[in-house]
Motif scaffolding. Structure first.
Motif, PDB file in Angstrom:
ATOM      1  N   ASP A 247      -2.242   4.329   3.533  1.00 37.36           N
ATOM      2  CA  ASP A 247      -1.897   5.386   4.704  1.00 37.36           C
ATOM      3  C   ASP A 247      -2.120   6.612   4.177  1.00 37.36           C
ATOM      4  O   ASP A 247      -1.470   7.056   3.031  1.00 37.36           O
ATOM      5  CB  ASP A 247      -0.769   5.263   5.210  1.00 37.36           C
ATOM      6  CG  ASP A 247      -0.338   6.256   6.521  1.00 37.36           C
ATOM      7  OD1 ASP A 247      -1.261   7.026   6.700  1.00 37.36           O
ATOM      8  OD2 ASP A 247       0.669   5.799   7.307  1.00 37.36           O
ATOM      9  N   ILE A 248      -3.080   7.309   4.572  1.00 39.11           N
ATOM     10  CA  ILE A 248      -3.568   8.692   4.201  1.00 39.11           C
ATOM     11  C   ILE A 248      -2.218   9.628   4.117  1.00 39.11           C
ATOM     12  O   ILE A 248      -2.056  10.730   3.397  1.00 39.11           O
ATOM     13  CB  ILE A 248      -4.614   9.374   4.990  1.00 39.11           C
ATOM     14  CG1 ILE A 248      -5.236  10.827   4.051  1.00 39.11           C
ATOM     15  CG2 ILE A 248      -4.459   9.622   6.331  1.00 39.11           C
ATOM     16  CD1 ILE A 248      -6.774  10.791   4.537  1.00 39.11           C
ATOM     17  N   ASN A 249      -1.426   9.336   5.200  1.00 43.38           N
ATOM     18  CA  ASN A 249      -0.287  10.383   5.226  1.00 43.38           C
ATOM     19  C   ASN A 249       0.832   9.974   4.200  1.00 43.38           C
ATOM     20  O   ASN A 249       1.630  10.953   4.194  1.00 43.38           O
ATOM     21  CB  ASN A 249       0.545  10.177   6.712  1.00 43.38           C
ATOM     22  CG  ASN A 249      -0.332  10.409   7.721  1.00 43.38           C
ATOM     23  OD1 ASN A 249      -1.213  11.540   7.773  1.00 43.38           O
ATOM     24  ND2 ASN A 249      -0.386   9.672   9.069  1.00 43.38           N
ATOM     25  N   ASN A 250       0.702   9.076   3.565  1.00 45.08           N
ATOM     26  CA  ASN A 250       1.532   8.944   2.473  1.00 45.08           C
ATOM     27  C   ASN A 250       1.202   9.067   0.969  1.00 45.08           C
ATOM     28  O   ASN A 250       1.818   8.797  -0.046  1.00 45.08           O
ATOM     29  CB  ASN A 250       2.028   7.314   2.348  1.00 45.08           C
ATOM     30  CG  ASN A 250       2.699   6.982   3.638  1.00 45.08           C
ATOM     31  OD1 ASN A 250       3.846   7.619   3.913  1.00 45.08           O
ATOM     32  ND2 ASN A 250       2.556   5.627   4.273  1.00 45.08           N
TER      33      ASN A 250
ATOM     34  N   ASN B 213      -2.762   7.294  -5.558  1.00 44.01           N
ATOM     35  CA  ASN B 213      -3.481   7.739  -4.079  1.00 44.01           C
ATOM     36  C   ASN B 213      -4.542   6.793  -3.820  1.00 44.01           C
ATOM     37  O   ASN B 213      -4.677   6.606  -2.479  1.00 44.01           O
ATOM     38  CB  ASN B 213      -3.724   9.047  -4.227  1.00 44.01           C
ATOM     39  CG  ASN B 213      -2.714   9.996  -3.900  1.00 44.01           C
ATOM     40  OD1 ASN B 213      -1.448   9.604  -3.710  1.00 44.01           O
ATOM     41  ND2 ASN B 213      -3.130  11.343  -4.112  1.00 44.01           N
ATOM     42  N   LEU B 214      -5.151   6.157  -4.832  1.00 44.02           N
ATOM     43  CA  LEU B 214      -6.205   5.299  -4.704  1.00 44.02           C
ATOM     44  C   LEU B 214      -5.856   4.043  -3.890  1.00 44.02           C
ATOM     45  O   LEU B 214      -6.445   3.472  -3.100  1.00 44.02           O
ATOM     46  CB  LEU B 214      -6.711   4.877  -5.984  1.00 44.02           C
ATOM     47  CG  LEU B 214      -8.155   3.746  -6.169  1.00 44.02           C
ATOM     48  CD1 LEU B 214      -9.124   4.490  -5.205  1.00 44.02           C
ATOM     49  CD2 LEU B 214      -8.543   3.233  -7.235  1.00 44.02           C
ATOM     50  N   PHE B 215      -4.721   3.525  -4.076  1.00 46.77           N
ATOM     51  CA  PHE B 215      -3.865   2.335  -3.703  1.00 46.77           C
ATOM     52  C   PHE B 215      -3.144   2.608  -2.349  1.00 46.77           C
ATOM     53  O   PHE B 215      -2.746   1.398  -1.837  1.00 46.77           O
ATOM     54  CB  PHE B 215      -3.091   1.540  -4.654  1.00 46.77           C
ATOM     55  CG  PHE B 215      -3.962   1.423  -6.101  1.00 46.77           C
ATOM     56  CD1 PHE B 215      -5.230   0.730  -6.194  1.00 46.77           C
ATOM     57  CD2 PHE B 215      -3.326   1.591  -7.415  1.00 46.77           C
ATOM     58  CE1 PHE B 215      -6.086   0.716  -7.177  1.00 46.77           C
ATOM     59  CE2 PHE B 215      -4.256   1.366  -8.324  1.00 46.77           C
ATOM     60  CZ  PHE B 215      -5.322   0.750  -8.471  1.00 46.77           C
TER      61      PHE B 215
ATOM     62  N   GLY C  74       0.588  -0.958  -0.197  1.00 46.93           N
ATOM     63  CA  GLY C  74       0.276  -0.027  -0.021  1.00 46.93           C
ATOM     64  C   GLY C  74       0.816   1.273  -0.086  1.00 46.93           C
ATOM     65  O   GLY C  74       0.268   2.277   0.496  1.00 46.93           O
ATOM     66  N   LYS C  75       2.085   0.904  -0.327  1.00 44.64           N
ATOM     67  CA  LYS C  75       2.896   2.377  -0.394  1.00 44.64           C
ATOM     68  C   LYS C  75       3.762   2.341  -1.985  1.00 44.64           C
ATOM     69  O   LYS C  75       3.913   1.303  -2.515  1.00 44.64           O
ATOM     70  CB  LYS C  75       4.178   2.200   0.581  1.00 44.64           C
ATOM     71  CG  LYS C  75       3.730   2.534   2.125  1.00 44.64           C
ATOM     72  CD  LYS C  75       4.654   2.419   3.083  1.00 44.64           C
ATOM     73  CE  LYS C  75       5.597   3.749   3.125  1.00 44.64           C
ATOM     74  NZ  LYS C  75       6.549   3.850   3.941  1.00 44.64           N
ATOM     75  N   TYR C  76       4.151   3.511  -2.374  1.00 45.28           N
ATOM     76  CA  TYR C  76       4.831   3.578  -3.526  1.00 45.28           C
ATOM     77  C   TYR C  76       6.271   3.283  -3.102  1.00 45.28           C
ATOM     78  O   TYR C  76       6.603   3.792  -2.096  1.00 45.28           O
ATOM     79  CB  TYR C  76       4.512   4.750  -4.513  1.00 45.28           C
ATOM     80  CG  TYR C  76       4.510   5.916  -3.587  1.00 45.28           C
ATOM     81  CD1 TYR C  76       5.546   6.796  -3.403  1.00 45.28           C
ATOM     82  CD2 TYR C  76       3.246   6.545  -2.993  1.00 45.28           C
ATOM     83  CE1 TYR C  76       5.444   7.845  -2.589  1.00 45.28           C
ATOM     84  CE2 TYR C  76       2.971   7.795  -2.403  1.00 45.28           C
ATOM     85  CZ  TYR C  76       4.005   8.382  -2.236  1.00 45.28           C
ATOM     86  OH  TYR C  76       4.140   9.722  -1.492  1.00 45.28           O
TER      87      TYR C  76
END
Length: 751
Positions: free
Chosen positions: A572-575, A567-569, A232-234
């Motif tokens: 964590d909203i902070n990332n 952003n969809l994937f 769930g992070k890039y």
């Protein structure tokens, strides 16, 4: 390290059984997982059997296991736990087939969930090419089929997270049977004899699957996609933990495979080590060997360097051609001169004869193709200054090892998909309309994409990259009298006073060479000979143009939606990437002039003409009624306002698509399930036809279609591995509306 029992540390299993390049493109995902759990986790990576021996390059909480070994080990654990002779999960037959190709494996899968509930129709499906009924009991069976027990224990073999990154039947079905709290990626849940219907995917895995058909619409690198699927992070260029052990060894490259010496000889620090990986797994992607020969000679003429030829046994013929071109004897000198003269005539480049000043340099062209195993190859690459390569596994290893690169992407190799992910890496690609092509299709244009990228173009990029890497220290690697741009005596552009420092002179001369190379590349870009991209890994993987490009509508759509999809994937909203940073990155790549200024100029011209038409407005010699007047937020497009025009056209598309999904979202309020499903099926069919007129947005439409089908399969299969509830279709509409809304915010920021 046992990863099959519950423990205080998080246990994670990751299935990545494709090629070596894919394994190293998975490194950022592994680093993200280490960061996610503050390094308090064990990660088991199931890999191709040929790659398990590079275990020593990974840190101790990461274990590599070959896929066959894993299948057997997993099977034997089930046998031991359940105290039975055999269990039926799936039937695998590797006899007389290519183990690397999942399509050539005989397979039969049995759904233990359905069977345990008394459903005798437990045969989910077989491989589409080789049916399971052709299976022989004498073949190599990793998961038996002789006995089925409806009280099997699965919870004692435990993982906290399970991730499958491959669109392979076997891996997908394994993910379906693994006991894990969270599962991500491709899973097996469909009843069919067709591979694409057996394998289910959702969210980032769904997006990944669709990019295969709409390659020109995708701007997300596979490194980011892998990481988004599993964590769930890039990608980030700054990680707290590194999954690899980076070793700076200095091996003795002059030893051969049969007579190895200790790899301890220190190579002189006044030489550049340039690595050549001249061939890929697909000839479509390979740059002509004659160009490598000319490039090697250019490097040898200008720089104190070692040119190291890397590859497998298959590449030895190519390596021999490059190496043999440097034999200094009278028999082949005339041939070399003829080649030089021909190249000079065709390309207006001065190669010159290889003279005594760089004779020692020639002796340092070292051929290691077929002479190294993977571990030795990784050690050697860590000592390099730069690698020149097409789209190969070695290029991805170089990115993981933070080795600078200049890569040549041809044929089916797409810069945006698999370009190097080390910050500052350069990639050059063709401008032909057919690029990038499909991997297994035959080229009917005689490989035209290989014609315009020449050795001198790559050499200019090499000099630019080396200057950026070493700045003014590059002069210590330059051979005397071989490059006017680096030669103090021959350069007349700078007249110095006697009091000036020689170091300052040298700095300006080096910069002069750097500027000249950039000018030559720009001239080639203006002629549309090729495109040049530079990797920007500030947040996620991006590729900016060497010089800013004029945006086309399709390209700008793809760039904007890239950040919407990411952003969809992101979990964590902070990332999440801010719309300001997204717009900033887009402006780095495209020559988007001040749209605000365009708007002001347009309105000023508009006001001047306002009073000339008796309360009507004249725009582009067209009279419009007062009710059609243009204000600050909505006004007609002047053809001269190129950038604003594109943005307004995209904005119009976005709002139209958003309205369609918002209006159709009311279907979710229908209480009768059959009616709801019927209406959703109609909407799906509408989208299939609708995308013919809005093809640039096919990724959006197909994402919706496959998410819809995924939910239906989830419901029928009782798959509880996903967080989405039963037949709740609302989240798919929310996803699409989010993608469009974020895109609109980026557009507004650009404008």
């Amino acid at each position: 390290m046992s990863l099959f029992k519950k423990s205080l540390l998080k246990n994670i299993i990751l299935l990545q059984t494709r090629r070596i390049g894919d394994l190293f493109q998975t490194k950022p995902l592994i680093d993200n997982l280490l960061e996610k759990f503050n390094n308090q986790c064990n990660i088991l990576i199931v890999v191709d059997d040929n790659f398990k021996n590079i275990q020593n390059n990974f840190n101790q909480n990461i274990k590599l296991i070959g896929k066959k070994e894993f299948y057997k080990y997993y099977y034997n654990n089930y046998i031991a736990i359940n105290e039975i002779d055999n269990i039926a999960l799936f039937r695998l037959n590797y006899d007389n087939h290519d183990n690397d190709n999942d399509n050539k494996v005989n397979l039969n899968y049995y759904d233990y969930n359905n069977y345990s509930k008394g459903n005798n129709n437990f045969n989910i499906g077989g491989d589409s090419d080789k049916r399971a009924n052709k299976y022989s009991e004498n073949n190599d069976v990793f998961f038996g089929v002789k006995k089925l027990n409806d009280n099997l224990k699965f919870d004692e073999i435990h993982f906290d997270e399970a991730i499958n990154l491959n669109f392979y039947i076997i891996n997908s079905l394994i993910l379906n049977t693994i006991e894990a709290e969270h599962k991500y990626g491709f899973t097996g849940c469909g009843k069919s004899d067709k591979k694409k219907e057996i394998i289910c995917r959702s969210k980032a895995a769904n997006y990944f699957y669709n990019t295969v058909r709409y390659r020109n619409q995708n701007r997300i690198n596979i490194v980011d996609i892998f990481s988004l699927i599993g964590s769930g992070k890039y990608y980030s260029k700054n990680y707290s933990f590194n999954s690899l052990k980076l070793k700076k060894l200095i091996p003795d490259l002059n030893s051969n495979k049969n007579n190895k010496s200790e790899k301890s000889q220190k190579i002189k620090s006044d030489k550049l080590r340039i690595l050549f990986a001249p061939a890929s797994s697909n000839p479509k992607r390979d740059w002509p060997v004659d160009e490598y020969i000319i490039l090697a000679r250019l490097i040898a003429q200008i720089f104190k360097s070692e040119i190291i030829l890397l590859g497998t046994q298959k590449e030895t013929e190519i390596a021999n051609k490059i190496k043999n071109s440097f034999k200094l004897n009278q028999d082949n000198q005339d041939n070399q001169d003829n080649q030089n003269n021909k190249y000079n005539k065709d390309n207006n480049v001065n190669i010159g004869k290889l003279n005594a000043n760089n004779a020692n340099n020639i002796n340092n062209i070292i051929d290691l193709t077929g002479r190294t195993d993977l571990n030795e190859l990784i050690d050697i690459m860590q000592t390099g200054d730069l690698i020149i390569s097409p789209d190969t596994g070695l290029l991805q290893i170089a990115s993981a090892l933070e080795l600078d690169s200049v890569s040549i992407f041809l044929g089916n190799a797409n810069v945006y998909e698999t370009g190097p992910y080390f910050n500052g890496a350069y990639t050059i690609s063709p401008t032909e309309d057919c690029y990038p092509c499909i991997e297994h299709t035959k080229c009917d244009k005689n490989y035209a994409c290989k014609n315009n990228i020449k050795a001198d173009d790559i050499f200019n990029l090499i000099k630019i990259k080396l200057y950026e890497k070493y700045k003014f220290d590059i002069s210590k690697y330059v051979l005397n009298n071989n490059d006017d741009d680096y030669n103090n005596n021959n350069n007349n552009n700078y007249n110095k006073d006697n009091n000036n420092n020689n170091d300052d002179d040298e700095d300006k001369i080096n910069y002069n060479s750097y500027s000249k190379c950039k000018r030559l590349i720009k001239e080639a870009l203006n002629k549309k000979k090729f495109n040049v991209y530079k990797c920007d890994a500030s947040f996620s993987i991006s590729y900016t143009g060497f010089f800013k490009l004029k945006p086309e509508k399709n390209d700008l759509i793809a760039e904007i939606l890239k950040y919407s999809w990411i952003n969809l994937f992101v979990s964590d909203i902070n990332n999440k990437i801010s719309y300001e940073n997204a717009a900033k990155n887009i402006k780095k790549k495209y020559l988007i002039k001040s749209i605000k200024k365009e708007k002001e100029n347009y309105l000023n011209n508009f006001k001047k003409k306002k009073d000339d038409n008796n309360n009507s407005y004249c725009i582009n010699n067209k009279i419009e009624k007062d009710s059609d007047h243009i204000d600050n937020n909505s006004y007609r497009i002047n053809n001269k306002n190129y950038y604003y025009k594109i943005i307004k056209l995209i904005e119009k598309d976005f709002n139209y698509i958003k309205d369609i999904f918002k209006n159709t979202q009311k279907i979710n309020d229908i209480e009768d399930e059959k009616t709801k499903k019927y209406e959703l099926e109609n909407f799906k069919n509408f989208l299939i036809n609708f995308k013919e007129n809005y093809f640039e947005y096919s990724l959006i439409f197909d994402y919706f279609i496959y998410e819809f089908e995924y939910i239906l399969k989830n419901k029928s299969h009782n798959d509880n591995s996903n967080d989405n509830n039963g037949n709740n279709f609302k989240y798919i509409f929310d996803d699409i509306i989010y993608i469009i809304d974020f895109g609109l915010i980026i557009l507004d920021n650009l404008a």
